[in-house]
Design a protein around this motif. Structure first.
Motif, PDB file in Angstrom:
ATOM      1  N   GLU A  98       0.808  -1.223   0.000  1.00 21.91           N
ATOM      2  CA  GLU A  98       0.000   0.000   0.000  1.00 21.91           C
ATOM      3  C   GLU A  98       0.841   1.273   0.000  1.00 21.91           C
ATOM      4  O   GLU A  98       0.531   2.233  -0.700  1.00 21.91           O
ATOM      5  CB  GLU A  98      -0.912   0.006   1.226  1.00 21.91           C
ATOM      6  CG  GLU A  98      -1.831   1.223   1.277  1.00 21.91           C
ATOM      7  CD  GLU A  98      -2.752   1.210   2.469  1.00 21.91           C
ATOM      8  OE1 GLU A  98      -3.508   2.176   2.645  1.00 21.91           O
ATOM      9  OE2 GLU A  98      -2.717   0.224   3.243  1.00 21.91           O
ATOM     10  N   PHE A  99       1.890   1.321   0.809  1.00 26.61           N
ATOM     11  CA  PHE A  99       2.632   2.563   0.989  1.00 26.61           C
ATOM     12  C   PHE A  99       3.687   2.735  -0.110  1.00 26.61           C
ATOM     13  O   PHE A  99       4.443   1.814  -0.410  1.00 26.61           O
ATOM     14  CB  PHE A  99       3.329   2.583   2.343  1.00 26.61           C
ATOM     15  CG  PHE A  99       2.382   2.476   3.508  1.00 26.61           C
ATOM     16  CD1 PHE A  99       1.056   2.871   3.396  1.00 26.61           C
ATOM     17  CD2 PHE A  99       2.814   1.975   4.724  1.00 26.61           C
ATOM     18  CE1 PHE A  99       0.185   2.765   4.462  1.00 26.61           C
ATOM     19  CE2 PHE A  99       1.956   1.873   5.801  1.00 26.61           C
ATOM     20  CZ  PHE A  99       0.634   2.267   5.674  1.00 26.61           C
ATOM     21  N   ARG A 100       3.731   3.927  -0.671  1.00 24.66           N
ATOM     22  CA  ARG A 100       4.732   4.238  -1.681  1.00 24.66           C
ATOM     23  C   ARG A 100       6.046   4.614  -0.999  1.00 24.66           C
ATOM     24  O   ARG A 100       6.070   5.316   0.005  1.00 24.66           O
ATOM     25  CB  ARG A 100       4.248   5.377  -2.585  1.00 24.66           C
ATOM     26  CG  ARG A 100       2.960   5.065  -3.314  1.00 24.66           C
ATOM     27  CD  ARG A 100       2.496   6.231  -4.180  1.00 24.66           C
ATOM     28  NE  ARG A 100       3.415   6.470  -5.287  1.00 24.66           N
ATOM     29  CZ  ARG A 100       4.234   7.508  -5.375  1.00 24.66           C
ATOM     30  NH1 ARG A 100       4.265   8.414  -4.416  1.00 24.66           N
ATOM     31  NH2 ARG A 100       5.027   7.656  -6.412  1.00 24.66           N
TER      32      ARG A 100
ATOM     33  N   ALA B  65       4.638   2.052  -5.405  1.00 27.77           N
ATOM     34  CA  ALA B  65       3.944   0.976  -4.695  1.00 27.77           C
ATOM     35  C   ALA B  65       4.137  -0.316  -5.478  1.00 27.77           C
ATOM     36  O   ALA B  65       4.262  -0.298  -6.708  1.00 27.77           O
ATOM     37  CB  ALA B  65       2.450   1.290  -4.557  1.00 27.77           C
TER      38      ALA B  65
ATOM     39  N   ASN C  27      -1.295   4.487  -4.894  1.00 29.90           N
ATOM     40  CA  ASN C  27      -1.285   3.548  -3.767  1.00 29.90           C
ATOM     41  C   ASN C  27      -2.243   2.404  -4.029  1.00 29.90           C
ATOM     42  O   ASN C  27      -3.353   2.607  -4.518  1.00 29.90           O
ATOM     43  CB  ASN C  27      -1.709   4.250  -2.471  1.00 29.90           C
ATOM     44  CG  ASN C  27      -0.674   5.238  -1.973  1.00 29.90           C
ATOM     45  OD1 ASN C  27      -0.346   6.190  -2.678  1.00 29.90           O
ATOM     46  ND2 ASN C  27      -0.170   5.023  -0.783  1.00 29.90           N
TER      47      ASN C  27
ATOM     48  N   CYS D 120      -7.369   1.271  -5.851  1.00 27.80           N
ATOM     49  CA  CYS D 120      -6.212   2.126  -5.603  1.00 27.80           C
ATOM     50  C   CYS D 120      -6.677   3.536  -5.260  1.00 27.80           C
ATOM     51  O   CYS D 120      -7.789   3.933  -5.601  1.00 27.80           O
ATOM     52  CB  CYS D 120      -5.311   2.188  -6.837  1.00 27.80           C
ATOM     53  SG  CYS D 120      -4.873   0.561  -7.479  1.00 27.80           S
TER      54      CYS D 120
ATOM     55  N   GLU E  51      -0.241  10.841  -6.213  1.00 30.03           N
ATOM     56  CA  GLU E  51       1.054  10.455  -5.653  1.00 30.03           C
ATOM     57  C   GLU E  51       1.588  11.514  -4.699  1.00 30.03           C
ATOM     58  O   GLU E  51       2.778  11.831  -4.667  1.00 30.03           O
ATOM     59  CB  GLU E  51       2.052  10.138  -6.768  1.00 30.03           C
ATOM     60  CG  GLU E  51       1.582   8.991  -7.645  1.00 30.03           C
ATOM     61  CD  GLU E  51       2.631   8.500  -8.625  1.00 30.03           C
ATOM     62  OE1 GLU E  51       3.595   9.243  -8.875  1.00 30.03           O
ATOM     63  OE2 GLU E  51       2.492   7.367  -9.109  1.00 30.03           O
TER      64      GLU E  51
END
Length: 674
Positions: free
Chosen positions: A242-244, A262, A283, A300, A305
């Motif tokens: 999930e986390f970029r 991600a 995400n 998503c 971003e």
């Protein structure tokens, strides 16, 4: 927000309306929470001909959270079409009607009788899986996964403690999405897989022994949120990162969010190793797969971003992502990847070369803002993408997605179901059921009618059922298979205000059992069940598909674990400062009444429960050395510790096993070193 006709409405207006109603009502009341505490008034009051009850407080609070973050809300209150009535006066309130409903629908399972279904609940921050019988809703067992558990000896014996250490050595986990292994699109009863949102791990639970046997710390990701098995035959366990973050996340590009990414990960279900990953824009949230082994669909958010909420909610659209699994495998085979920390990472961003041709490996489908969940229907025809900030559910035709140039042309329907749609489940009779977080309801709607209706139509909605309160996941019986059973649905509600006795500021959650029958009858809540916070999701399997062992089968670990009997119990010195202690256990004695080691010795203790009778567990506790094992019949467990201090240390059984349970003892004598 969007010009899309389906994204009409304004959250701020909704919140202002509710706030005004509340302010008018509570102008002379010190504590609004006390309103309606008189049971005789049904938790409601009348003001200027306008009914306001606890549900209005709940809805306003939920909508305020959304509006405060996004600034605007795509949706308004959904009205049922003419001739269709909500069922919010039936089982919605619990109370007096609940017991009669329970009896009429066979919810009550008498003492000595067994449930028809196993339910597997994610335990949330407890890191465990909870096994619950359906329809009784009785808790049968807890399976530790990402947590230590003294009652099971999990995280205390050498095998499980080593597994946790190698998988990151974290002290906790937050499991969200349990998935049962499949063969031919149906549950095969072999394994359950679950993610750790907190630490980016995926675990496997062996359903023969209801015990975690493998955990992978997925490389290159900080968080695995949605997970799913690739149907129909569990080729992969798929996880949404999930986390970029920068790739690799080793200190480079930390101040340049444009370089963050991600990752969508595929884990081999047998080896539990990461096979490959795909980097994408935005995400990733929740994932499900088609029934033919080709498509995986992820919801998503944050297509902008951004790194803060204002930026994440700037635009009015986001993208669901459709992963072409065979195309990704071909890219890996052709060498079209970058290896990062030992894993092939394929570029699936919109501007990548692999996504610019006629057959992109990832298709980006425009959706209303911040869609939440994705579920694929039993026949594999549609993927259902819940709107969250839109009152709609987007239906994606999976037969068309590979045939059209513009993926949005594969949108087959978008029914308006209500405020805050999060998750959808199915009864196998042509109906979908969607949880409405803001409305605190479950909406039942007709799938084919939705495919034939205009986008944004509420005509497919058949009825709604109030739940208490703010539902997240909902699941109907075996809804994730190709042949759901229907009959029962569980709503996992995030809040339980006023449903149970108060237990301090942290309240239980509320799992509500809803009877849906064959889909032709009205929904009816038949039971409330408090749940320790915060369970996230659940999955059900008929008891005929699960075949747990009642004692350990020595053949499963032949050559890996010894089997210690009373005759071969004893102490073997294996080095100058190491010993191997072997002991059997049975009612009501260990294989040795005492044994002696030297101060500073590393002690490896091997204990076998030689009982042949099911349900006779023996514990092995040495409190001063943090030893706490639970050994099932015919099982062997090992623990290694250091005898630091000289003295006498009693070993006792922690499971009441016989009338002489208290007398079941052994002594460890630690002699001083010279």
């Amino acid at each position: 927000m969007s010009n899309d006709a389906n994204d009409t409405g304004d959250a701020e207006a909704l919140v202002e309306e509710h706030e005004q109603r509340i302010n008018d009502l509570v102008a002379d009341v010190d504590d609004p929470a006390e309103l309606g505490d008189d049971e005789d008034d049904g938790f409601s009051m009348q003001l200027a001909g306008l009914e306001l009850d606890r549900r209005d407080f709940m809805k306003a609070g939920a909508a305020a959270g959304v509006a405060g973050a996004a600034g605007a809300f795509a949706g308004c209150q959904t009205a049922l079409p003419e001739g269709k009535t909500p069922s919010d006066s039936g089982g919605g309130g619990g109370g007096g009607g609940s017991q009669g409903a329970s009896a009429s629908h066979g919810h009550f399972v008498p003492p000595g009788e067994k449930d028809e279904y196993y339910g597997f609940w994610s335990g949330g921050h407890s890191g465990e899986i909870r096994v619950i019988g359906i329809p009784s809703m009785r808790e049968l067992q807890r399976i530790p996964v990402f947590n230590t558990e003294p009652a099971r000896g999990y995280g205390y014996d050498d095998e499980s403690s080593e597994m946790l250490e190698q998988a990151g050595d974290y002290t906790w986990g937050d499991n969200h999405h349990p998935n049962l292994s499949e063969t031919d699109g149906d549950y095969d009863g072999e394994y359950l897989y679950v993610n750790d949102k907190a630490n980016g791990r995926i675990a496997r639970v062996n359903l023969k022994y209801f015990e975690t046997d493998a955990i992978v710390d997925v490389p290159n990701v900080q968080c695995i949120h949605g997970t799913s098995v690739l149907s129909p035959d569990t080729k992969y366990v798929l996880g949404n990162g999930e986390f970029r973050a920068p790739l690799p996340n080793d200190g480079r590009d930390v101040n340049d969010p444009e370089e963050y990414t991600a990752l969508f990960s595929a884990v081999d279900p047998e080896s539990m190793e990461t096979a490959w990953q795909v980097k994408v824009d935005g995400n990733l949230d929740i994932v499900d797969t088609g029934k033919e082994g080709r498509w995986a669909i992820s919801s998503c958010y944050n297509s902008e971003e951004a790194t803060e909420i204002q930026g994440m909610t700037r635009d009015d659209r986001d993208y669901a992502k459709v992963f072409d699994i065979p195309a990704i495998e071909q890219a890996v085979e052709d060498g079209n990847y970058e290896e990062v920390n030992g894993v092939p990472v394929v570029d699936g961003t919109r501007e990548s070369d692999l996504n610019s041709g006629d057959e992109p490996i990832v298709r980006y489908v425009s959706t209303p803002k911040s869609p939440h969940c994705v579920e694929v229907g039993p026949d594999g025809k549609y993927a259902f993408i819940a709107g969250k900030l839109s009152p709609t559910v987007t239906m994606l035709d999976l037969d068309m997605i590979g045939e059209v140039d513009d993926p949005t042309e594969a949108v087959a329907g978008r029914p308006k179901v209500g405020l805050g749609p999060l998750h959808t489940t199915f009864d196998g009779n042509g109906h979908a059921y969607t949880s409405l977080f803001i409305d605190s309801q479950v909406a039942k709607w007709d799938i084919e009618e939705a495919a034939n209706a205009e986008l944004g139509s509420s005509d497919p909605v058949i009825e709604k059922q109030d739940v208490h309160y703010n539902p997240g996941h909902i699941q109907a019986l075996e809804a994730m298979t190709t042949d759901p059973d229907g009959e029962w649905l569980v709503s996992l509600n995030k809040l339980s205000k006023d449903r149970f006795l108060p237990v301090g500021p942290i309240h239980p959650d509320n799992d509500q059992l809803i009877h849906i029958g064959d889909g032709e009858k009205e929904m009816e809540i038949v039971a409330d069940h408090p749940a320790y916070p915060e369970p996230h999701d659940c999955v059900f399997a008929h008891r005929d598909k699960i075949n747990p062992a009642t004692t350990w089968d020595k053949a499963d670990y032949e050559g890996e674990k010894p089997f210690v009997t009373a005759e071969n119990s004893g102490v073997e010195r294996t080095g100058d400062s190491s010993v191997h202690v072997k002991a059997s256990s049975k009612r009501s004695e260990y294989g040795m009444y005492d044994f002696t080691v030297q101060e500073g010795d590393e002690v490896r203790m091997t204990v076998t429960n030689v009982e042949g009778v099911r349900d006779i567990i023996h514990g092995v506790a040495i409190p001063e050395h943090d030893v706490n094992l639970a050994v099932a019949p015919q099982d062997t467990r090992e623990v290694t510790f250091t005898a630091d201090d000289p003295g006498v240390y009693w070993i006792y059984c922690t499971y009441f096993c016989s009338a002489l349970h208290l007398e079941m003892r052994s002594r460890m004598i630690v002699e001083p070193s010279e």
